[in-house]
Design an enzyme around this catalytic site. Sequence first.
Site, PDB file in Angstrom:
ATOM      1  N   ARG A  31      72.825  81.474  53.288  1.00  0.00           N
ATOM      2  CA  ARG A  31      73.568  82.520  52.602  1.00  0.00           C
ATOM      3  C   ARG A  31      74.160  83.510  53.600  1.00  0.00           C
ATOM      4  O   ARG A  31      75.281  83.960  53.451  1.00  0.00           O
ATOM      5  CB  ARG A  31      72.665  83.244  51.609  1.00  0.00           C
ATOM      6  CG  ARG A  31      72.291  82.390  50.413  1.00  0.00           C
ATOM      7  CD  ARG A  31      71.316  83.116  49.512  1.00  0.00           C
ATOM      8  NE  ARG A  31      71.923  84.273  48.887  1.00  0.00           N
ATOM      9  CZ  ARG A  31      71.259  85.085  48.086  1.00  0.00           C
ATOM     10  NH1 ARG A  31      69.996  84.859  47.803  1.00  0.00           N
ATOM     11  NH2 ARG A  31      71.859  86.117  47.542  1.00  0.00           N
ATOM     12  N   GLY A  98      68.180  87.837  39.186  1.00  0.00           N
ATOM     13  CA  GLY A  98      68.110  86.984  40.359  1.00  0.00           C
ATOM     14  C   GLY A  98      69.279  87.244  41.289  1.00  0.00           C
ATOM     15  O   GLY A  98      69.895  88.316  41.247  1.00  0.00           O
ATOM     16  N   CYS A  99      69.597  86.267  42.116  1.00  0.00           N
ATOM     17  CA  CYS A  99      70.698  86.412  43.075  1.00  0.00           C
ATOM     18  C   CYS A  99      71.965  86.882  42.378  1.00  0.00           C
ATOM     19  O   CYS A  99      72.422  86.287  41.399  1.00  0.00           O
ATOM     20  CB  CYS A  99      70.956  85.073  43.771  1.00  0.00           C
ATOM     21  SG  CYS A  99      72.442  85.062  44.798  1.00  0.00           S
ATOM     22  N   PHE A 100      72.547  87.964  42.887  1.00  0.00           N
ATOM     23  CA  PHE A 100      73.682  88.563  42.176  1.00  0.00           C
ATOM     24  C   PHE A 100      74.947  87.721  42.227  1.00  0.00           C
ATOM     25  O   PHE A 100      75.876  87.938  41.445  1.00  0.00           O
ATOM     26  CB  PHE A 100      73.972  89.997  42.628  1.00  0.00           C
ATOM     27  CG  PHE A 100      73.983  90.277  44.102  1.00  0.00           C
ATOM     28  CD1 PHE A 100      74.326  89.336  45.050  1.00  0.00           C
ATOM     29  CD2 PHE A 100      73.645  91.562  44.559  1.00  0.00           C
ATOM     30  CE1 PHE A 100      74.356  89.628  46.406  1.00  0.00           C
ATOM     31  CE2 PHE A 100      73.654  91.872  45.908  1.00  0.00           C
ATOM     32  CZ  PHE A 100      74.017  90.890  46.837  1.00  0.00           C
TER      33      PHE A 100
END
Length: 270
Positions: A31, A98-100
Amino acid sequence: MKKRGYHALHAPLRLVPHHARWLRDWRNLHRAQSARVADPGVTPLRHSLTLRAVAALVAGAIVAQCTPAQAESVVKLPAALVDPAVNAKRATAVLAGGCFWGVEGVFSNVKGVISVESGYHGGSAATAKYELTHDGKSGHAEAVRIVYDPSQVSYGTLLRILFSVIADPTLKNRQGPDSGPQYRAAIVPLDASQRQVATAYLAQIGGGKYFAKPIVVPIEAYKRFYPAEANHQDFMRLNPKNGYILRWDAPKLAALKRLYPDMVRAKPAP
């Protein structure tokens, strides 16, 4: 991509601890590289690992378990029973799931949503930075700020979408492959009406036996929303071939379109 019917190798992994650690390290490295941000949580030694080597560790974890992993659940939840009309042209919601990247990517495709911004909520200004939230001690959750037209989409509908296709409300401090309080699902009401809707909807879906486990999503008091770095904004739309997006977030958008086609915008909101 569909969430149902995955082969075990494509399903979320239930890993033994050391394999889970390597998978998280790979995810953070991947990421950070994709977003072109420095990640001090990834050491030089971990940087030296090739994706093939990490993949071998993950494959070993699957074999070691000797049981097939399960695909993420998608649940078509009912409309909120308590969802009073809002007499305004615009309203704002702050939600975490969670992950934006994926949360923003899904909500930007919802009809009635005007804009979605990724950011951080729950901690201080000093720690509202991507690289400072990795240890889970900042108090922040990766969150989104949604500006929407209440005449087209209600607050209760946003919660319905959140827990139908984006976040599992039975998981505490984790979603998908990401673990830690920074990845918690949370509802952050901005007024008494939103709190009323949130409280009632959690009770509604919790009592409706839509999930095998209890609902653990917290309703958090609003502190301050801090926008995330520019390279995290609109990430899903700008990086559709990103490996994390393809595996974890694209299926959420596909589920939205499959379950609630009438709620999908023709073009994503900015």
